[in-house]
Motif scaffolding. Structure first.
Motif, mmCIF file in Angstrom:
data_model
loop_
_atom_site.group_PDB
_atom_site.id
_atom_site.type_symbol
_atom_site.label_atom_id
_atom_site.label_comp_id
_atom_site.label_asym_id
_atom_site.label_seq_id
_atom_site.Cartn_x
_atom_site.Cartn_y
_atom_site.Cartn_z
ATOM 1 N N ILE A 1 -3.585 3.105 -1.861
ATOM 2 C CA ILE A 1 -4.000 1.944 -2.645
ATOM 3 C C ILE A 1 -2.829 0.985 -2.832
ATOM 4 C CG2 ILE A 1 -5.811 3.197 -3.887
ATOM 5 C CD1 ILE A 1 -3.934 3.429 -6.256
ATOM 6 N N GLU A 2 -3.138 -0.241 -3.267
ATOM 7 C CA GLU A 2 -2.081 -1.221 -3.526
ATOM 8 C C GLU A 2 -1.376 -0.881 -4.828
ATOM 9 O OE1 GLU A 2 -2.233 -5.514 -2.009
ATOM 10 O OE2 GLU A 2 -4.271 -5.053 -2.679
ATOM 11 N N SER B 1 -4.865 -1.139 -7.531
ATOM 12 C CA SER B 1 -6.225 -1.190 -6.985
ATOM 13 C C SER B 1 -7.232 -0.380 -7.795
ATOM 14 C CB SER B 1 -6.244 -0.669 -5.546
ATOM 15 O OG SER B 1 -5.408 -1.429 -4.735
ATOM 16 N N TYR C 1 0.843 -1.200 0.000
ATOM 17 C CA TYR C 1 0.000 0.000 0.000
ATOM 18 C C TYR C 1 0.875 1.245 0.000
ATOM 19 C CZ TYR C 1 -4.256 -2.623 0.795
ATOM 20 O OH TYR C 1 -5.315 -3.469 0.642
ATOM 21 N N TRP D 1 -8.741 -6.477 -7.111
ATOM 22 C CA TRP D 1 -7.844 -6.829 -8.205
ATOM 23 C C TRP D 1 -7.145 -8.172 -8.027
ATOM 24 C CZ3 TRP D 1 -2.707 -7.856 -7.948
ATOM 25 C CH2 TRP D 1 -2.046 -7.491 -6.787
#
Length: 186
Positions: free
Chosen positions: A123-124, A162, A115, A168
């Motif tokens: 977000i990733e 993401s 992240y 995802w």
């Protein structure tokens, strides 16, 4: 482009000739949820900036002209971003295209998935050493030179994931990444 852009699903499937081989590529655009988040984030930022500007200047005529100009530019930039940002997945690697910047790297150069903060959202993302990233396009608006080497920057490059597919890891996007870069999931 073929298919539906903005759904987060593959919007197009194409092939790239590399020598005698044909390589299959899949393109993923921002999901509708992330398009809304980015747009709301931009509006919040503009509103905050304009509120501070109004408080400081207290000059109504100047303020209205500046507010209108800034709002128009901000909306144009955000609409351009949400319509054009996407990633392209292939056996060789991943390419991230956003307005003004296109980056590419091979799967073996990606260090990990984690992240990170990207455009104001946590977000990733994929983490890549700057020296292993190829800059395919760098907007002249962002830099005076034809390219800007990332190895001069002290940070690593992130490529968001993401925002291109809901959940995802369980989607087609995640399955492709697991297939091409299993080292990221060990």
């Amino acid at each position: 482009r073929v298919g539906k852009g903005g759904t987060g699903r593959d919007a197009s499937v194409g092939s790239l000739s590399i020598g005698m081989e044909k390589e299959t590529m899949q393109t993923y655009y921002l999901t509708n949820g992330f398009k809304r988040k980015y747009f709301l984030l931009a509006l919040f930022g503009v509103t905050l900036f304009l509120g501070l500007f109004a408080y400081i200047t207290r000059e109504i005529t100047c303020l209205l002209i500046c507010l209108l100009s800034l709002e128009i530019v901000s909306i144009f930039v955000m609409l351009h971003k949400v319509r054009h940002e996407h990633i392209i997945i292939s056996e060789r690697g991943i390419e991230h295209r956003s307005p003004g910047l296109t980056l590419e790297t091979r799967w073996e150069y990606i260090e990990k998935i984690s992240y990170y903060w990207h455009d104001g959202l946590r977000i990733e993302c994929l983490l890549v050493d700057n020296s292993k990233v190829l800059i395919k396009k760098w907007s002249s608006f962002l830099s005076r030179g034809p390219s800007t080497p990332l190895d001069r920057f002290p940070y690593k490059t992130i490529i968001p994931l993401s925002c291109f597919s809901e959940n995802w890891r369980d989607s087609e996007l995640g399955q492709q990444i697991k297939q091409y870069a299993p080292h990221l999931f060990q």
